[in-house]
Every structure is written in C-alpha cells, then in structure tokens.
Motif scaffolding. Structure first.
Motif, PDB file in Angstrom:
ATOM      1  N   GLY A  33       0.810  -1.219   0.000  1.00  0.00           N
ATOM      2  CA  GLY A  33       0.000   0.000   0.000  1.00  0.00           C
ATOM      3  C   GLY A  33       0.839   1.263   0.000  1.00  0.00           C
ATOM      4  N   ALA A  34       1.992   1.217   0.628  1.00  0.00           N
ATOM      5  CA  ALA A  34       2.920   2.349   0.688  1.00  0.00           C
ATOM      6  C   ALA A  34       4.321   1.794   0.928  1.00  0.00           C
ATOM      7  CB  ALA A  34       2.547   3.299   1.828  1.00  0.00           C
ATOM      8  N   THR A  35       5.323   2.593   0.611  1.00  0.00           N
ATOM      9  CA  THR A  35       6.686   2.168   0.898  1.00  0.00           C
ATOM     10  C   THR A  35       6.808   1.915   2.394  1.00  0.00           C
ATOM     11  OG1 THR A  35       7.545   3.437  -0.959  1.00  0.00           O
ATOM     12  CG2 THR A  35       9.118   2.816   0.748  1.00  0.00           C
ATOM     13  N   VAL A  52      12.013  -6.219  15.882  1.00  0.00           N
ATOM     14  CA  VAL A  52      11.465  -5.923  14.565  1.00  0.00           C
ATOM     15  C   VAL A  52      10.872  -4.523  14.639  1.00  0.00           C
ATOM     16  CG1 VAL A  52       9.722  -6.536  12.847  1.00  0.00           C
ATOM     17  CG2 VAL A  52      10.897  -8.346  14.111  1.00  0.00           C
ATOM     18  N   SER A  53      11.213  -3.683  13.685  1.00  0.00           N
ATOM     19  CA  SER A  53      10.667  -2.333  13.633  1.00  0.00           C
ATOM     20  C   SER A  53      10.093  -2.109  12.237  1.00  0.00           C
ATOM     21  CB  SER A  53      11.764  -1.317  13.935  1.00  0.00           C
ATOM     22  OG  SER A  53      11.275  -0.010  13.806  1.00  0.00           O
ATOM     23  N   ILE A  54       8.870  -1.585  12.182  1.00  0.00           N
ATOM     24  CA  ILE A  54       8.203  -1.345  10.915  1.00  0.00           C
ATOM     25  C   ILE A  54       7.813   0.127  10.842  1.00  0.00           C
ATOM     26  CG2 ILE A  54       6.218  -1.937   9.468  1.00  0.00           C
ATOM     27  CD1 ILE A  54       6.047  -4.572  11.123  1.00  0.00           C
ATOM     28  N   GLU A  55       8.272   0.815   9.785  1.00  0.00           N
ATOM     29  CA  GLU A  55       7.872   2.204   9.547  1.00  0.00           C
ATOM     30  C   GLU A  55       6.927   2.206   8.353  1.00  0.00           C
ATOM     31  OE1 GLU A  55      10.820   5.302   9.403  1.00  0.00           O
ATOM     32  OE2 GLU A  55      12.196   4.023  10.514  1.00  0.00           O
ATOM     33  N   TYR A  56       5.732   2.699   8.575  1.00  0.00           N
ATOM     34  CA  TYR A  56       4.687   2.656   7.558  1.00  0.00           C
ATOM     35  C   TYR A  56       3.869   3.933   7.631  1.00  0.00           C
ATOM     36  CZ  TYR A  56       0.515   0.826   5.167  1.00  0.00           C
ATOM     37  OH  TYR A  56      -0.536   0.617   4.320  1.00  0.00           O
ATOM     38  N   ASN A  57       3.804   4.649   6.532  1.00  0.00           N
ATOM     39  CA  ASN A  57       3.043   5.894   6.496  1.00  0.00           C
ATOM     40  C   ASN A  57       1.666   5.619   5.911  1.00  0.00           C
ATOM     41  OD1 ASN A  57       1.946   8.415   6.040  1.00  0.00           O
ATOM     42  ND2 ASN A  57       3.913   9.336   5.532  1.00  0.00           N
ATOM     43  N   ARG A  58       0.694   5.402   6.777  1.00  0.00           N
ATOM     44  CA  ARG A  58      -0.641   5.031   6.305  1.00  0.00           C
ATOM     45  C   ARG A  58      -1.308   6.144   5.507  1.00  0.00           C
ATOM     46  NH1 ARG A  58      -3.642   2.828  10.914  1.00  0.00           N
ATOM     47  NH2 ARG A  58      -5.186   2.556   9.314  1.00  0.00           N
ATOM     48  N   ARG A  60       0.092   7.840   3.207  1.00  0.00           N
ATOM     49  CA  ARG A  60       0.591   7.743   1.835  1.00  0.00           C
ATOM     50  C   ARG A  60       0.156   6.448   1.159  1.00  0.00           C
ATOM     51  NH1 ARG A  60       6.248  10.645   0.831  1.00  0.00           N
ATOM     52  NH2 ARG A  60       5.771  12.534   1.955  1.00  0.00           N
ATOM     53  N   ALA A  61      -0.499   5.583   1.893  1.00  0.00           N
ATOM     54  CA  ALA A  61      -0.939   4.303   1.337  1.00  0.00           C
ATOM     55  C   ALA A  61      -2.143   4.506   0.426  1.00  0.00           C
ATOM     56  CB  ALA A  61      -1.296   3.342   2.462  1.00  0.00           C
ATOM     57  N   ILE A 103       6.058  -1.148  16.131  1.00  0.00           N
ATOM     58  CA  ILE A 103       5.523  -0.696  14.852  1.00  0.00           C
ATOM     59  C   ILE A 103       5.403   0.816  14.959  1.00  0.00           C
ATOM     60  CG2 ILE A 103       3.565  -0.710  13.297  1.00  0.00           C
ATOM     61  CD1 ILE A 103       3.082  -3.571  14.072  1.00  0.00           C
ATOM     62  N   VAL A 104       6.104   1.491  14.073  1.00  0.00           N
ATOM     63  CA  VAL A 104       6.090   2.949  14.071  1.00  0.00           C
ATOM     64  C   VAL A 104       5.215   3.377  12.911  1.00  0.00           C
ATOM     65  CG1 VAL A 104       7.485   5.004  13.863  1.00  0.00           C
ATOM     66  CG2 VAL A 104       8.440   2.988  14.968  1.00  0.00           C
ATOM     67  N   LYS A 105       4.168   4.098  13.201  1.00  0.00           N
ATOM     68  CA  LYS A 105       3.301   4.632  12.153  1.00  0.00           C
ATOM     69  C   LYS A 105       3.646   6.092  11.962  1.00  0.00           C
ATOM     70  CE  LYS A 105      -0.647   1.727  13.023  1.00  0.00           C
ATOM     71  NZ  LYS A 105      -2.030   1.705  13.475  1.00  0.00           N
ATOM     72  N   LYS A 106       4.044   6.452  10.760  1.00  0.00           N
ATOM     73  CA  LYS A 106       4.348   7.841  10.472  1.00  0.00           C
ATOM     74  C   LYS A 106       3.088   8.513   9.978  1.00  0.00           C
ATOM     75  CE  LYS A 106       9.188   7.725   9.278  1.00  0.00           C
ATOM     76  NZ  LYS A 106      10.155   8.012   8.218  1.00  0.00           N
ATOM     77  N   GLU A 107       2.766   9.607  10.557  1.00  0.00           N
ATOM     78  CA  GLU A 107       1.609  10.388  10.148  1.00  0.00           C
ATOM     79  C   GLU A 107       2.103  11.647   9.428  1.00  0.00           C
ATOM     80  OE1 GLU A 107      -1.492   9.376  10.555  1.00  0.00           O
ATOM     81  OE2 GLU A 107      -1.007   7.653  11.806  1.00  0.00           O
ATOM     82  N   GLY A 108       1.417  12.038   8.399  1.00  0.00           N
ATOM     83  CA  GLY A 108       1.725  13.283   7.717  1.00  0.00           C
ATOM     84  C   GLY A 108       2.862  13.196   6.735  1.00  0.00           C
ATOM     85  N   LYS A 109       3.412  14.315   6.423  1.00  0.00           N
ATOM     86  CA  LYS A 109       4.474  14.567   5.440  1.00  0.00           C
ATOM     87  C   LYS A 109       3.960  14.599   4.059  1.00  0.00           C
ATOM     88  CE  LYS A 109       8.703  13.418   7.755  1.00  0.00           C
ATOM     89  NZ  LYS A 109       9.941  12.751   7.714  1.00  0.00           N
TER      90      LYS A 109
END
Length: 109
Positions: A33-35, A52-58, A60-61, A103-109
């Motif tokens: 869905g997104a990088t 385990v660390s996951i960076e996902y910008n929902r 931008r998905a 799990i790190v969810k990035k918001e914005g940008k």
C-alpha cells in the motif's frame, strides 16, 4: 533476507553474540500500500530475533490498501517464515522469541 535489497546492515560482535541489524524497504505498492521500511535486529550466532521495527506511512498508502498494525506484523512474519528465517516454512504463525516488537506509524508529510 538474502533476496532483500538492504539499505543498511550493521554488525556488532560481542563475546557471545553477533548482533546484526538489517534495514530494507518494501516498495511493492500492490502488496504493502505504501513504501514500508523494516528493520530486523538479531543475534546471528545464537539464531535469536531481538527486535522488529516497521515504519509505515498510512497516509501515503493507497486507500484500498491501508494496513493496520496487526496486518503489518502478520505480513512481516509471513515473509520471514516464507524465507525460512525460523527454520522450515510452517503453516502456523510462529510464536517467536522476540524481546521487542515495535511498529512505528508515520503520520503526515
């Protein structure tokens, strides 16, 4: 993990542990869905997954491919299982020895 295009690989050799931290990006928008940036930290000598660390910008998905935290975790675990990181591939969701799971969810940008 050999097939992944790694962005970084750090190694820390200690007396009884060889800690490796690998970071790679999943760029298949149909699948994720997104990088998505995934970091794995493991003890190579003792075959033990540490983090385990996951960076996902929902934001931008693609709207029809937005994943929640459980779906992200399941996708990463399935991928690791498929690649036989835990030994032979299984149909069971592996109860893995993990000291930390973030799990790190990035918001914005």
């Amino acid at each position: 993990l050999e097939a992944k295009s790694k962005t970084t690989e750090l190694r820390d050799f200690k007396r009884k542990k060889n800690v490796v931290k690998v970071t790679y990006e999943e760029e298949d928008l149909q699948e994720w869905g997104a990088t998505t940036t995934i970091s794995l930290e493991y003890d190579e000598q003792n075959n033990y997954l540490l983090a385990v660390s996951i960076e996902y910008n929902r934001r931008r998905a693609k709207k029809d491919h937005v994943l929640d935290a459980k779906q992200l975790k399941d996708k990463v675990m399935h991928d690791l299982d498929y690649q036989c990181v835990f030994g032979e591939e299984t149909d069971v969701k592996p109860p893995i020895a993990m000291e930390q799971h973030t799990i790190v969810k990035k918001e914005g940008k």
